[in-house]
Design a protein around this motif. Structure first.
Motif, PDB file in Angstrom:
ATOM      1  N   MET A   1     -29.882 -12.206  64.373  1.00 44.45           N
ATOM      2  CA  MET A   1     -31.047 -11.954  63.524  1.00 44.45           C
ATOM      3  C   MET A   1     -32.229 -11.494  64.378  1.00 44.45           C
ATOM      4  N   LYS A   2     -32.887 -10.467  63.891  1.00 46.69           N
ATOM      5  CA  LYS A   2     -34.097  -9.996  64.566  1.00 46.69           C
ATOM      6  C   LYS A   2     -35.251 -10.922  64.227  1.00 46.69           C
ATOM      7  N   PRO A   3     -36.107 -11.209  65.200  1.00 45.42           N
ATOM      8  CA  PRO A   3     -37.325 -11.953  64.864  1.00 45.42           C
ATOM      9  C   PRO A   3     -38.190 -11.096  63.933  1.00 45.42           C
ATOM     10  N   GLN A   4     -38.821 -11.745  62.994  1.00 48.22           N
ATOM     11  CA  GLN A   4     -39.610 -11.049  61.978  1.00 48.22           C
ATOM     12  C   GLN A   4     -41.104 -11.142  62.282  1.00 48.22           C
ATOM     13  N   ILE A   5     -41.868 -10.282  61.643  1.00 49.42           N
ATOM     14  CA  ILE A   5     -43.321 -10.280  61.801  1.00 49.42           C
ATOM     15  C   ILE A   5     -43.855 -11.679  61.512  1.00 49.42           C
ATOM     16  N   GLY A   6     -44.705 -12.167  62.409  1.00 52.71           N
ATOM     17  CA  GLY A   6     -45.300 -13.492  62.271  1.00 52.71           C
ATOM     18  C   GLY A   6     -44.570 -14.583  63.024  1.00 52.71           C
ATOM     19  N   GLU A   7     -43.297 -14.338  63.366  1.00 49.39           N
ATOM     20  CA  GLU A   7     -42.524 -15.338  64.115  1.00 49.39           C
ATOM     21  C   GLU A   7     -42.838 -15.246  65.602  1.00 49.39           C
ATOM     22  N   LEU A   8     -42.618 -16.368  66.305  1.00 52.32           N
ATOM     23  CA  LEU A   8     -42.766 -16.353  67.757  1.00 52.32           C
ATOM     24  C   LEU A   8     -41.684 -15.464  68.357  1.00 52.32           C
ATOM     25  N   ALA A   9     -42.072 -14.626  69.303  1.00 57.25           N
ATOM     26  CA  ALA A   9     -41.109 -13.770  69.990  1.00 57.25           C
ATOM     27  C   ALA A   9     -40.265 -14.618  70.927  1.00 57.25           C
ATOM     28  N   PRO A  10     -38.958 -14.373  70.978  1.00 59.58           N
ATOM     29  CA  PRO A  10     -38.113 -15.130  71.901  1.00 59.58           C
ATOM     30  C   PRO A  10     -38.540 -14.918  73.354  1.00 59.58           C
ATOM     31  N   ASP A  11     -38.674 -16.003  74.097  1.00 58.79           N
ATOM     32  CA  ASP A  11     -39.050 -15.909  75.505  1.00 58.79           C
ATOM     33  C   ASP A  11     -37.826 -15.483  76.315  1.00 58.79           C
ATOM     34  N   PHE A  12     -38.073 -14.961  77.486  1.00 45.92           N
ATOM     35  CA  PHE A  12     -37.005 -14.543  78.387  1.00 45.92           C
ATOM     36  C   PHE A  12     -37.564 -14.466  79.803  1.00 45.92           C
ATOM     37  N   THR A  13     -36.659 -14.457  80.758  1.00 44.33           N
ATOM     38  CA  THR A  13     -36.979 -14.158  82.153  1.00 44.33           C
ATOM     39  C   THR A  13     -35.891 -13.215  82.633  1.00 44.33           C
ATOM     40  N   GLU A  35     -51.765 -11.350  76.384  1.00 44.46           N
ATOM     41  CA  GLU A  35     -51.766  -9.887  76.389  1.00 44.46           C
ATOM     42  C   GLU A  35     -50.866  -9.400  75.261  1.00 44.46           C
ATOM     43  N   ARG A  36     -51.191  -8.221  74.727  1.00 44.18           N
ATOM     44  CA  ARG A  36     -50.265  -7.587  73.786  1.00 44.18           C
ATOM     45  C   ARG A  36     -49.133  -6.987  74.595  1.00 44.18           C
ATOM     46  N   VAL A  37     -47.925  -7.141  74.099  1.00 45.16           N
ATOM     47  CA  VAL A  37     -46.737  -6.673  74.809  1.00 45.16           C
ATOM     48  C   VAL A  37     -45.896  -5.821  73.861  1.00 45.16           C
ATOM     49  N   VAL A  38     -45.353  -4.736  74.390  1.00 46.80           N
ATOM     50  CA  VAL A  38     -44.421  -3.902  73.639  1.00 46.80           C
ATOM     51  C   VAL A  38     -43.091  -3.917  74.369  1.00 46.80           C
ATOM     52  N   LEU A  39     -42.026  -4.283  73.658  1.00 46.90           N
ATOM     53  CA  LEU A  39     -40.671  -4.225  74.200  1.00 46.90           C
ATOM     54  C   LEU A  39     -39.941  -3.082  73.509  1.00 46.90           C
ATOM     55  N   ALA A 105     -31.106 -12.070  71.807  1.00 43.88           N
ATOM     56  CA  ALA A 105     -32.191 -12.895  71.235  1.00 43.88           C
ATOM     57  C   ALA A 105     -33.038 -12.101  70.244  1.00 43.88           C
ATOM     58  N   TYR A 106     -33.163 -10.794  70.477  1.00 41.15           N
ATOM     59  CA  TYR A 106     -33.968  -9.947  69.589  1.00 41.15           C
ATOM     60  C   TYR A 106     -33.126  -9.269  68.502  1.00 41.15           C
ATOM     61  N   GLY A 107     -31.833  -9.586  68.463  1.00 42.16           N
ATOM     62  CA  GLY A 107     -30.969  -9.087  67.396  1.00 42.16           C
ATOM     63  C   GLY A 107     -30.690  -7.596  67.449  1.00 42.16           C
ATOM     64  N   VAL A 108     -30.767  -7.004  68.652  1.00 41.26           N
ATOM     65  CA  VAL A 108     -30.545  -5.566  68.763  1.00 41.26           C
ATOM     66  C   VAL A 108     -29.225  -5.215  69.464  1.00 41.26           C
ATOM     67  N   TRP A 109     -28.409  -6.227  69.787  1.00 33.18           N
ATOM     68  CA  TRP A 109     -27.061  -5.990  70.302  1.00 33.18           C
ATOM     69  C   TRP A 109     -26.157  -5.955  69.081  1.00 33.18           C
ATOM     70  N   VAL A 110     -25.746  -4.751  68.676  1.00 34.32           N
ATOM     71  CA  VAL A 110     -25.102  -4.569  67.380  1.00 34.32           C
ATOM     72  C   VAL A 110     -23.837  -3.719  67.504  1.00 34.32           C
ATOM     73  N   GLU A 111     -23.044  -3.780  66.458  1.00 34.20           N
ATOM     74  CA  GLU A 111     -21.870  -2.907  66.397  1.00 34.20           C
ATOM     75  C   GLU A 111     -22.338  -1.501  66.034  1.00 34.20           C
ATOM     76  N   ILE A 129     -45.685  -7.400  70.296  1.00 34.90           N
ATOM     77  CA  ILE A 129     -45.931  -8.842  70.348  1.00 34.90           C
ATOM     78  C   ILE A 129     -47.412  -9.074  70.617  1.00 34.90           C
ATOM     79  N   GLY A 130     -48.028  -9.879  69.770  1.00 32.13           N
ATOM     80  CA  GLY A 130     -49.459 -10.146  69.884  1.00 32.13           C
ATOM     81  C   GLY A 130     -49.790 -11.071  71.034  1.00 32.13           C
ATOM     82  N   ARG A 131     -51.081 -11.195  71.284  1.00 37.24           N
ATOM     83  CA  ARG A 131     -51.572 -12.052  72.380  1.00 37.24           C
ATOM     84  C   ARG A 131     -51.155 -13.513  72.200  1.00 37.24           C
TER      85      ARG A 131
END
Length: 157
Positions: A1-13, A35-39, A105-111, A129-131
């Protein structure tokens, strides 16, 4: 599942290369809080569509610069990212997600399907992703030629 608007973005390292990132650096989303972040998730370094998308971001950098920290994300290794950045003079860093934790985690690994053959791969999608660490916008299955315009609109003035 993709995270939706308003949800916390999944953290990663993960390993990151390019722009002002030091050799062997890693990046965590938690480190970017405030900071605003774009992935920008894309399928593969130096393929035709991904090159069009990356070069459009490069060419429109003055429109984006200062509005957010922009990172490309793919499952390619750091070595591949370095070549891609160098070949196309990309002004933004690329995150190497070789273990696929971020794309999953971001739901973009798809068939996907090409010429009737099914395989797993990264869906071309972008998350703003907002501040506060929450998802502000999701651009799904965006066409490489339209990505810059849609991202600029999502970031606003």
């Amino acid at each position: 599942m993709k995270p939706q608007i308003g949800e916390l973005a999944p953290d990663f390292t993960a390993p990151v290369v390019g722009a002002d990132c030091a050799e062997g650096a890693t990046i965590s989303l938690a480190d970017l809080r405030g900071e605003r972040v774009v992935l920008v998730f894309y399928p593969k370094d130096d393929t035709p569509g991904c090159t069009v998308q990356a070069c459009a971001l490069r060419d429109g950098w003055s429109e984006l610069g200062g509005k957010a920290r922009v990172f490309g994300v793919s499952v390619d290794p750091v070595k591949s990212h370095k070549k891609f950045i160098s070949k196309h003079e990309l002004p933004f860093p690329l995150i190497a997600d070789e273990d696929r934790r971020i794309v999953e985690a971001y739901g973009v690994w798809v068939e996907k399907s090409m010429y009737g053959k099914k395989y797993m791969g990264t869906e071309r999608s972008t998350f703003v992703i907002g501040r506060d660490g929450r998802i502000e916008a999701v651009l799904e299955k965006v066409k490489p030629e339209e990505h810059l315009e849609k991202l600029a609109a999502a970031l606003g003035d």
